[in-house]
Each structure stands twice: as C-alpha cells, then as structure tokens.
Design a protein around this motif. Sequence first.
Motif, PDB file in Angstrom:
ATOM      1  N   LYS A  24       0.820  -1.210   0.000  1.00 58.96           N
ATOM      2  CA  LYS A  24       0.000   0.000   0.000  1.00 58.96           C
ATOM      3  C   LYS A  24       0.859   1.268   0.000  1.00 58.96           C
ATOM      4  CE  LYS A  24      -3.783  -2.447   0.335  1.00 58.96           C
ATOM      5  NZ  LYS A  24      -4.721  -2.566  -0.811  1.00 58.96           N
ATOM      6  N   SER A  25       2.152   1.100  -0.106  1.00 61.24           N
ATOM      7  CA  SER A  25       3.055   2.248  -0.075  1.00 61.24           C
ATOM      8  C   SER A  25       2.941   3.045  -1.375  1.00 61.24           C
ATOM      9  CB  SER A  25       4.500   1.781   0.107  1.00 61.24           C
ATOM     10  OG  SER A  25       4.942   1.076  -1.044  1.00 61.24           O
ATOM     11  N   PRO A  26       3.243   4.346  -1.329  1.00 55.43           N
ATOM     12  CA  PRO A  26       3.189   5.172  -2.546  1.00 55.43           C
ATOM     13  C   PRO A  26       4.056   4.615  -3.671  1.00 55.43           C
ATOM     14  CG  PRO A  26       3.366   6.561  -0.610  1.00 55.43           C
ATOM     15  CD  PRO A  26       3.556   5.151  -0.136  1.00 55.43           C
ATOM     16  N   GLU A  27       5.211   4.057  -3.309  1.00 51.05           N
ATOM     17  CA  GLU A  27       6.112   3.511  -4.329  1.00 51.05           C
ATOM     18  C   GLU A  27       5.470   2.344  -5.065  1.00 51.05           C
ATOM     19  OE1 GLU A  27      10.625   1.619  -4.734  1.00 51.05           O
ATOM     20  OE2 GLU A  27       9.802   2.135  -2.767  1.00 51.05           O
ATOM     21  N   HIS A  28       4.845   1.429  -4.295  1.00 49.65           N
ATOM     22  CA  HIS A  28       4.229   0.278  -4.951  1.00 49.65           C
ATOM     23  C   HIS A  28       2.947   0.665  -5.681  1.00 49.65           C
ATOM     24  CE1 HIS A  28       3.354  -3.891  -5.810  1.00 49.65           C
ATOM     25  NE2 HIS A  28       2.128  -3.712  -5.349  1.00 49.65           N
ATOM     26  N   LEU A  29       2.222   1.629  -5.159  1.00 56.40           N
ATOM     27  CA  LEU A  29       0.986   2.056  -5.818  1.00 56.40           C
ATOM     28  C   LEU A  29       1.252   2.654  -7.195  1.00 56.40           C
ATOM     29  CD1 LEU A  29      -0.982   3.583  -2.808  1.00 56.40           C
ATOM     30  CD2 LEU A  29      -1.475   1.456  -4.030  1.00 56.40           C
ATOM     31  N   LYS A  30       2.471   3.118  -7.432  1.00 53.94           N
ATOM     32  CA  LYS A  30       2.828   3.575  -8.770  1.00 53.94           C
ATOM     33  C   LYS A  30       2.895   2.397  -9.733  1.00 53.94           C
ATOM     34  CE  LYS A  30       5.592   7.515  -7.162  1.00 53.94           C
ATOM     35  NZ  LYS A  30       6.962   8.106  -7.111  1.00 53.94           N
ATOM     36  N   ARG A  31       3.276   1.234  -9.200  1.00 55.03           N
ATOM     37  CA  ARG A  31       3.367   0.030 -10.026  1.00 55.03           C
ATOM     38  C   ARG A  31       2.015  -0.651 -10.163  1.00 55.03           C
ATOM     39  NH1 ARG A  31       8.408  -0.508  -6.883  1.00 55.03           N
ATOM     40  NH2 ARG A  31       7.233  -1.694  -5.326  1.00 55.03           N
ATOM     41  N   ASN A  32       1.282  -0.704  -9.066  1.00 55.49           N
ATOM     42  CA  ASN A  32      -0.042  -1.319  -9.077  1.00 55.49           C
ATOM     43  C   ASN A  32      -0.975  -0.440  -8.250  1.00 55.49           C
ATOM     44  OD1 ASN A  32      -2.374  -2.909  -8.556  1.00 55.49           O
ATOM     45  ND2 ASN A  32      -1.214  -4.778  -8.960  1.00 55.49           N
ATOM     46  N   PRO A  33      -1.781   0.389  -8.893  1.00 50.70           N
ATOM     47  CA  PRO A  33      -2.615   1.357  -8.166  1.00 50.70           C
ATOM     48  C   PRO A  33      -3.671   0.722  -7.276  1.00 50.70           C
ATOM     49  CG  PRO A  33      -3.203   1.301 -10.495  1.00 50.70           C
ATOM     50  CD  PRO A  33      -1.949   0.504 -10.349  1.00 50.70           C
ATOM     51  N   PRO A  38       0.506  -9.217  -8.661  1.00 45.68           N
ATOM     52  CA  PRO A  38       1.878  -8.778  -8.910  1.00 45.68           C
ATOM     53  C   PRO A  38       1.928  -7.420  -9.597  1.00 45.68           C
ATOM     54  CG  PRO A  38       1.190 -10.192 -10.680  1.00 45.68           C
ATOM     55  CD  PRO A  38       0.018 -10.116  -9.725  1.00 45.68           C
ATOM     56  N   ALA A  39       3.149  -6.939  -9.739  1.00 43.84           N
ATOM     57  CA  ALA A  39       3.442  -5.775 -10.567  1.00 43.84           C
ATOM     58  C   ALA A  39       4.714  -6.110 -11.332  1.00 43.84           C
ATOM     59  CB  ALA A  39       3.631  -4.534  -9.714  1.00 43.84           C
ATOM     60  N   PHE A  40       4.812  -5.606 -12.544  1.00 41.92           N
ATOM     61  CA  PHE A  40       5.937  -5.970 -13.408  1.00 41.92           C
ATOM     62  C   PHE A  40       6.407  -4.728 -14.143  1.00 41.92           C
ATOM     63  CE2 PHE A  40       7.778  -7.544 -17.394  1.00 41.92           C
ATOM     64  CZ  PHE A  40       8.619  -8.548 -16.938  1.00 41.92           C
ATOM     65  N   GLN A  41       7.717  -4.512 -14.130  1.00 37.33           N
ATOM     66  CA  GLN A  41       8.282  -3.350 -14.807  1.00 37.33           C
ATOM     67  C   GLN A  41       9.329  -3.797 -15.807  1.00 37.33           C
ATOM     68  OE1 GLN A  41       9.675  -0.251 -12.224  1.00 37.33           O
ATOM     69  NE2 GLN A  41      10.431   1.030 -13.893  1.00 37.33           N
ATOM     70  N   ASP A  42       9.188  -3.311 -17.031  1.00 39.60           N
ATOM     71  CA  ASP A  42      10.149  -3.590 -18.097  1.00 39.60           C
ATOM     72  C   ASP A  42      10.516  -2.248 -18.718  1.00 39.60           C
ATOM     73  OD1 ASP A  42      11.737  -4.617 -20.049  1.00 39.60           O
ATOM     74  OD2 ASP A  42      10.155  -5.641 -21.154  1.00 39.60           O
ATOM     75  N   GLY A  43      11.627  -1.684 -18.276  1.00 41.79           N
ATOM     76  CA  GLY A  43      11.982  -0.341 -18.710  1.00 41.79           C
ATOM     77  C   GLY A  43      10.997   0.663 -18.139  1.00 41.79           C
ATOM     78  N   ASP A  44      10.390   1.444 -19.018  1.00 39.73           N
ATOM     79  CA  ASP A  44       9.399   2.431 -18.580  1.00 39.73           C
ATOM     80  C   ASP A  44       7.988   1.849 -18.535  1.00 39.73           C
ATOM     81  OD1 ASP A  44      11.335   4.414 -18.367  1.00 39.73           O
ATOM     82  OD2 ASP A  44      11.108   5.021 -20.467  1.00 39.73           O
ATOM     83  N   LEU A  45       7.857   0.611 -18.972  1.00 38.87           N
ATOM     84  CA  LEU A  45       6.533  -0.023 -19.024  1.00 38.87           C
ATOM     85  C   LEU A  45       6.196  -0.668 -17.688  1.00 38.87           C
ATOM     86  CD1 LEU A  45       4.086  -0.852 -20.789  1.00 38.87           C
ATOM     87  CD2 LEU A  45       5.344  -2.960 -21.331  1.00 38.87           C
ATOM     88  N   LEU A  46       5.052  -0.294 -17.126  1.00 36.51           N
ATOM     89  CA  LEU A  46       4.573  -0.869 -15.872  1.00 36.51           C
ATOM     90  C   LEU A  46       3.327  -1.702 -16.159  1.00 36.51           C
ATOM     91  CD1 LEU A  46       4.926   2.240 -13.517  1.00 36.51           C
ATOM     92  CD2 LEU A  46       6.429   0.245 -13.632  1.00 36.51           C
ATOM     93  N   LEU A  47       3.333  -2.938 -15.691  1.00 36.00           N
ATOM     94  CA  LEU A  47       2.218  -3.840 -15.946  1.00 36.00           C
ATOM     95  C   LEU A  47       1.675  -4.396 -14.640  1.00 36.00           C
ATOM     96  CD1 LEU A  47       3.721  -5.931 -18.897  1.00 36.00           C
ATOM     97  CD2 LEU A  47       2.226  -3.935 -19.066  1.00 36.00           C
ATOM     98  N   LEU A  48       0.383  -4.683 -14.628  1.00 35.95           N
ATOM     99  CA  LEU A  48      -0.251  -5.384 -13.525  1.00 35.95           C
ATOM    100  C   LEU A  48      -1.164  -6.453 -14.105  1.00 35.95           C
ATOM    101  CD1 LEU A  48      -3.222  -3.286 -12.164  1.00 35.95           C
ATOM    102  CD2 LEU A  48      -1.727  -2.375 -13.920  1.00 35.95           C
ATOM    103  N   GLU A  49      -1.681  -7.308 -13.245  1.00 33.48           N
ATOM    104  CA  GLU A  49      -2.515  -8.460 -13.606  1.00 33.48           C
ATOM    105  C   GLU A  49      -1.645  -9.578 -14.191  1.00 33.48           C
ATOM    106  OE1 GLU A  49      -5.397  -8.808 -12.560  1.00 33.48           O
ATOM    107  OE2 GLU A  49      -5.971  -6.748 -12.089  1.00 33.48           O
TER     108      GLU A  49
END
Length: 207
Positions: A24-33, A38-49
């Motif tokens: 629930k931290s602000p940092e993680h909410l940027k990855r998964n609102p 999970p949350a997944f980052q590939d470069g500038d691309l942020l993915l969830l689900e």
Amino acid sequence: MAPVKVFGPAISVVNIDFKALEHKSPEHLKRNPFGQMPAFQDGDLLLLESRAIGRYILRKYKTKANLPREGNLSEATMVDIGIEMERHQYYRVISPIVYGCLFNPVLDGVPTNQKVVDDSLEKLKKVLEVYEARLSQNTYLGGDFLSFADLSYFPFTYLFHGDTVRIAIRQVPSCEGMVGWARGEALHQEGHRWHCSPPEGISRSFN
C-alpha cells in the motif's frame, strides 16, 4: 507468473512485506494502483494483472513452443477461452481454498474457515466436471497443443497437489493430467529440466 520462471529473462524480484503494508506504499501504488500483487516493470513499461504479464512475456520473448498460439486465429482464440475459463470459473472456486488454507493462516494468522473450504471444494468438483468433458475430447484445453491456457492453471493447483484440491482433481482423470504436468511439458519443449518433483500420480517424465 509461471511464464516468468519458465521462459522469461533474468529478472530482479522485489519482495513485498504484506504485514508492513508495503503493497500500500506510494512507491508500490505507482506500479499497481490497486495495492495488490503482482506488478511488473520492463523499462518504462509498468504492468499489472498476472495473466496480462504472462501474455506480454510470451509475446516479447518468443519461444518455439508458441504458447499463445499467435499466428493462428482459431488456436489463439481457444487459448484465450481457456485463460478466461481459469479466471472466471476455476480461480473463482479454488481461490477460497488457497486463501483459507494457506495465505490467510500463514500471512495474517486468520484461522481456516472449514465450511468455506468444504463448500468451495464441492463447487470445484462441479467445475472440474465441465473440464473433464472438454478434456475427454482433447489432450489440452486449446486442442491438441500445449498452450498458455494450460500453464495458467499451474500456480494455485500446484500449491495443493498433495492436499484437498489434489484429491478432487484425482477424481477427474483428464484434469489430473492437464494440471499436473503442464509446466513440466512446457519446460521439456524448451529444453529445460524440471527442477522440482512432479505431482504424485503423474507418470510422464521430462528430465
């Protein structure tokens, strides 16, 4: 997230402390609102689900197994149907068992509600009857080929391959095979080795 383990590149895993509410931290909410995993980052691309992440990995890092079956519209659509069945039918009835028997007691110290588990197990058996009818006609969910649809059933089912869910699946012969060794055959097709023991009762070997 099985495709990450099986076919994806080397990745950095960021552990999340649920008890400390890091999800629930602000940092993680940027990855998964939604504040979930999970949350997944590939470069500038942020993915969830997880299912979307799995599709992305299989599309980007193409393999000879072609688990999404892209390039063949009818086969790709059958894969999509299998994934949607997992999301709306299978996951719906197996998740109360997984959370009630494993996640809630271990992560939150919440006792298992046996009635919820038992009711969900009965619902699971009915859902598996539909899968049995489907798999009695084909080796895999999409047809005569292994696909991401089969692999998507692995995570929750494998957690209970020696417990109540496994007992229910044993009563449905086609489902026993489909779920139990989908990941093993995917590894075999890619030339990998199976790094964990296959679920008991599965006769196929992929070493």
